[in-house]
Write an enzyme that holds these catalytic residues in place. Structure first.
Site, PDB file in Angstrom:
ATOM      1  N   HIS A 203       0.555  -1.479   0.015  1.00  0.00           N
ATOM      2  CA  HIS A 203       0.060  -0.094  -0.149  1.00  0.00           C
ATOM      3  C   HIS A 203       0.849   1.234  -0.033  1.00  0.00           C
ATOM      4  O   HIS A 203       0.317   2.151   0.233  1.00  0.00           O
ATOM      5  CB  HIS A 203      -1.140   0.111   1.382  1.00  0.00           C
ATOM      6  CG  HIS A 203      -2.075  -1.196   1.001  1.00  0.00           C
ATOM      7  ND1 HIS A 203      -1.784  -2.309   1.796  1.00  0.00           N
ATOM      8  CD2 HIS A 203      -3.187  -1.023   0.303  1.00  0.00           C
ATOM      9  CE1 HIS A 203      -2.846  -2.770   1.404  1.00  0.00           C
ATOM     10  NE2 HIS A 203      -3.556  -2.649   0.693  1.00  0.00           N
ATOM     11  N   GLY A 204       2.299   1.232  -0.044  1.00  0.00           N
ATOM     12  CA  GLY A 204       2.985   2.205  -0.298  1.00  0.00           C
ATOM     13  C   GLY A 204       3.367   3.078   0.896  1.00  0.00           C
ATOM     14  O   GLY A 204       3.668   4.412   0.783  1.00  0.00           O
TER      15      GLY A 204
END
Length: 184
Positions: A149-150
């Site tokens: 999800h970064g």
């Protein structure tokens, strides 16, 4: 009245019950019952403690000479991944320079390492968002990037960007010597 005199004459030892004696007997009975319950419950509760072989697995000693300057190893501790990072002076300087930057979970670099051992960062290798394992040197802050999800962490494993709410969790560890650490 004659009846009561006749009753007391027939049994002179019987008189009104002593309320202090009755209270003492009740307190003694309740205390004995509580002691009996505790004596039965203690072994049952004590058997819930972990066994000695399980407690032995709760800690792990690691030889730090296996990690070169600028490298990181991932080890397993209690079936969870742990990062042991040997930080370079440049990484330490960058982390200290960012101590007062705006962060979701503010922490100084000094609070993330042991005094006198600033080059060693030991954290749980699990993203605080959903538990993925982040990769090093992939984020824009020189630290870790969670591929799912970064979430971006800096060189002190502090969350800088992304959905993760907290920094990577610090491990409970202590240095046994300059080259050996005990985790757990």
């Amino acid at each position: 009245m004659a009846d009561s005199l006749a009753q007391s004459a027939s049994n002179p030892t019987e008189g009104p019950a002593d309320p202090d004696r009755r209270d003492f007997i009740n307190i003694l009975a309740v205390t004995a019952a509580a002691g009996g319950v505790a004596a039965v419950a203690w072994p049952l509760i004590d058997q819930l403690n972990p066994a000695a072989d399980t407690l032995a697995l709760a800690s792990l000693e690691f030889d730090l000479t296996k990690v070169a300057l600028g490298q990181e190893v991932t080890i397993a501790w209690r079936k969870q991944p742990v990062f042991i990072r040997h930080r370079t002076p440049a990484e330490i300087a960058k982390a200290k320079a960012d101590d007062h930057a705006q962060m979701k979970d503010p922490a100084t670099d000094a609070s993330r390492v042991k005094p006198g051992h600033e080059e060693w960062l030991i954290v749980l290798a699990s993203c605080t968002h959903l538990g993925c394992v982040p990769g090093f040197a992939q984020g824009e802050y020189g630290g870790w990037l969670c591929p799912c999800h970064g979430s971006v962490y800096d060189t002190a494993a502090r969350i800088r960007k992304g959905p993760a709410p907290k920094n990577l969790y610090l491990m409970d560890y202590k240095f046994l010597s300059d080259t050996k650490v005990k985790i757990g």
